[in-house]
Design an enzyme around this catalytic site. Sequence first.
Site, PDB file in Angstrom:
ATOM      1  N   ASP A 477      23.549 -59.174 -32.192  1.00 31.94           N
ATOM      2  CA  ASP A 477      22.404 -58.650 -31.417  1.00 31.94           C
ATOM      3  C   ASP A 477      22.437 -59.168 -29.983  1.00 31.94           C
ATOM      4  OD1 ASP A 477      21.764 -61.255 -32.191  1.00 31.94           O
ATOM      5  OD2 ASP A 477      19.627 -60.850 -32.353  1.00 31.94           O
ATOM      6  N   ARG A 481      20.859 -66.644 -27.106  1.00 32.22           N
ATOM      7  CA  ARG A 481      19.850 -67.536 -27.687  1.00 32.22           C
ATOM      8  C   ARG A 481      20.283 -68.010 -29.077  1.00 32.22           C
ATOM      9  NH1 ARG A 481      15.776 -62.591 -28.181  1.00 32.22           N
ATOM     10  NH2 ARG A 481      16.407 -61.773 -30.214  1.00 32.22           N
ATOM     11  N   GLU A 483      20.292 -67.052 -31.936  1.00 31.88           N
ATOM     12  CA  GLU A 483      20.259 -65.992 -32.938  1.00 31.88           C
ATOM     13  C   GLU A 483      21.671 -65.444 -33.178  1.00 31.88           C
ATOM     14  OE1 GLU A 483      17.021 -63.382 -32.422  1.00 31.88           O
ATOM     15  OE2 GLU A 483      17.563 -62.120 -34.116  1.00 31.88           O
ATOM     16  N   TRP A 542      17.062 -50.641 -41.677  1.00 30.77           N
ATOM     17  CA  TRP A 542      18.109 -51.613 -41.327  1.00 30.77           C
ATOM     18  C   TRP A 542      19.312 -51.487 -42.273  1.00 30.77           C
ATOM     19  CZ3 TRP A 542      14.596 -51.472 -37.923  1.00 30.77           C
ATOM     20  CH2 TRP A 542      14.673 -52.204 -36.744  1.00 30.77           C
ATOM     21  N   GLU A 758      16.805 -56.548 -24.200  1.00 30.77           N
ATOM     22  CA  GLU A 758      16.285 -56.351 -25.558  1.00 30.77           C
ATOM     23  C   GLU A 758      15.002 -55.526 -25.546  1.00 30.77           C
ATOM     24  OE1 GLU A 758      15.187 -60.041 -27.421  1.00 30.77           O
ATOM     25  OE2 GLU A 758      15.278 -59.131 -29.398  1.00 30.77           O
TER      26      GLU A 758
END
Length: 903
Positions: A477, A481, A483, A542, A758
């Site tokens: 993604d 950061r 993530e 998803w 984002e």
Amino acid sequence: MAVLLWPWLARAATVGDLRCEHLVDPQGIDTVNPRLGWVVDSDVRGDAQTAYQVLVASSPHVLDRGTGDLWDSGKVDSPESIQVSYQGQPLGSMRTCYWKVCIWDQRGNASAWSRPAQWSTGILEQGDWKAKWIGLDPAAPADGSRRLAARWLRKEFAADKKISRATVCYSGLGWSELYLNGERIGNEVLSPALSDYSKRVFYVTHDVSSALVQGKNAIGVVLGNGRFFAPRLDKPKTVTYGAPKLLLQLHLEYEDGSVEDVTSDTTWKLSADGPIVANNEYDGEEYDARREFADWSSPGFHDASWQRAHAVEAPGGVMSAPMIDPIRVTAAIKPVSVAEPSPGMFVYDMGQNFAGWCLLRVKGPPGQRVSLRFAERLRDDGTLYVDNLRSAKVTDLYTLKGGDRETHEPRFTLHGFRYVEVTGYPGKPGMDAIEGRVVNDDLERAGEFACSNPLINQIYRNVVWGVRSNYRSIPTDCPQRDERQGWLGDRSAESRGEAYLFRNNALYAKWVQDMADAQRADGAVPDVCPAYWPFYNDGVTWPSSIAIIPGALMDQDADRYLLARAYPAIAKWLNHQIGLLKDDIAMRDTYGDWCEPPESPELIHSKDPARKTAGPLLSTTYLYHCLELGARYAKILGNAEDEKLFAAEADRIKQAFNARFYRKDLGQYDNGSATSYILPLAFDMVPEGERQRVMGRLVEKIMKENNGHGSHGLVGGQWVNRVLTRYGHGDVAYAMATQTTYPSLGYMAARGATTVWELWNGDTADPSMNSGNHVMLVGDLITWLYEDVAGIAPDADQPGFRHVLMRPTPVGDLKSVRAAYRSFYGLISSEWKLDGEAFTLDVTVPANATATVYVPAAGEAAVTESAGPASQADGVRFLRLEGAAAVYEIGSGSYHFRSTTGR
Ligand code: BGC
């Protein structure tokens, strides 16, 4: 004629009047039936292959003699030139196969043989692994630190005979580098590929024949944490697997025909006291040059103070060859400026947001510590803005050994950044003190696009950088950061557009395998894959990637094999979702239409129910679409029972969906959000007779209510441009694509973005979720630019671009478009210009492919090709008039159409 070995694309050479390509020859693949492909390259119109012959040999000499001792296909009457499955002798582990091909054209002429190409197998049977996993347990240091020191492992051995060939297969988890006799082997970084290590472990293969000598040799491996040792306790808790470990098998073949294996075991030596004092992907790497081991991977290094490696537990996953291009340093970037916002703090602007790290050049006293920190943005005072990095510390430290100028690059970390803060530098650093290293999957560029609108060109460029920054053996993604996860929903349909930017088919095929690996026994597929964040929520949007992506790869590359391999997991997931239906409605949804543009600047998500699309509407439309895909796949694979079952379920769902959500009195779905129209239209769920009306509502919403802006999030965005164009509203898609006000991709570009944010309001939103380098809001923009605007689209009935649908669509005030895409058949290009009513279209179709071309025209008589009437031109067949276009069928070659549009 040209040869490429699937899935890697090649360079050209000339064989007679037919040119020939072949690829970077893949090493260490672990399939017993690799697929071969070649490009038939010819300038002759309508040229096509009618037969081929493949020879596969066990040595170059045998192949040279024209013998295929492993496989001689004989002359096969077939037009197939891609995805041709090897059908020769069963192959063993660590074998090199040499091959070439010749083809026959329509006149029965044979080409010359292609240049030879090759591939090698890795370790095909799990039982062929003789090595032992070694490392140093226990993992976690007492202080709970996430930044473990790197492990250095070494082994010396003697080869007392002349080596004819040596092959190494190894997996150093999380990440590793291999050295032989003091030399680095391979140039991949952050290797091996990411996986759920309890399910699958990737290993790397290299031919190391030239790195070894008769006599004494030494092997060195350095291990970093990667995602294997990843104890992030922040929410959500990340799955961690244990301490770094190594499995290595070096296979030696001697000239006298004997063989020997050198394998990892407890005779290896290990040290955790080397220069990489701490490493962590997110937090950075700490390197103390004073602790370097000189010549540690050469024979004769004094390792008495090193300990014996421990035998450690295997990670549990199946050993696999990754079969994807590795991550490499793919470019260097020089800074464009440097400032000193406070004394001793130097902030460099690299001019581009990207994923990677920096090389440091420094001269100074021993023990001096230089720190590099990374960010995507600056504060008003010129210092780094790091609020959006959450718990990622993004700091690389370098301690000098002193003496001459030192250069250093970290190995086991990655940052997403445009700005670099340097502190602790001895003196004032110059512009050459740092240099950016762009790090990503080293994929070939697949296409090019440019048009007369500079804003669209800028957005396109931003998307290319965004996609590139998020390719790391999985599509992530974001790169900056704490993530960096493979979120499925972001890419379900968006990935189709990425295929025009990068040759990413093998990467996505690998990711689909990751999804199948992550599937639970009940059929559930997670939202993140590998499931380092183990979210199994049973929504549809998803997990739908597992059903959608294989179909896109089928269209793009005719990858029937991936479809066959993934099908059981797809069917299992569909059946699982069918079991969760309530009155034929899929009720569960987790994320909504994620990141719809919110009403006020600081919000991440809208609070206004009128702006949000209902979860069951999203889930039900998506499940319908996935069941339709399931029925299509079942048909391709000859599974009539599933085909019937999925089609019937889809039908029932469509009825229930319209009964529940369609408000016929208003021509509206549910609350009338943009996405509530987009999805039923895109998936053909709207009742016949109502479609134009529903489309009219969507157009009204975009053009009147939102003044030419979208109001969808990442789900609706993956279909919106294409569905508008399909219904004749390409101008509306163009209006959205060319906005520079909020919310739009142009708004980001106008505010200096060099990638894609984002959030639509990424400049003003709460920092807890405002990455500056996400691709999820790109939606179907790239697919639309290539397939609709330029008009280069695959035909699902003759997939892999064997037949091209070329329907260029002049939209808005566009005056010209130029696009090219390298399919497996070869280069396809479309270039159009519009000047008043005069339209010109230059197209190229590769040999062995055909195309249907739609030329915008007032009538058939208004079209010429190469200056003569189009319908009489060589290789051009007029089919019909359709809408405002004359439609032609063409074979391979280059064509120049001119027309008068009459508008
Ligand atoms: C990620 C997105 C993802 C979303 C879903 C975000 O944190 O960055 O890419 O789709 O979470 O919850």
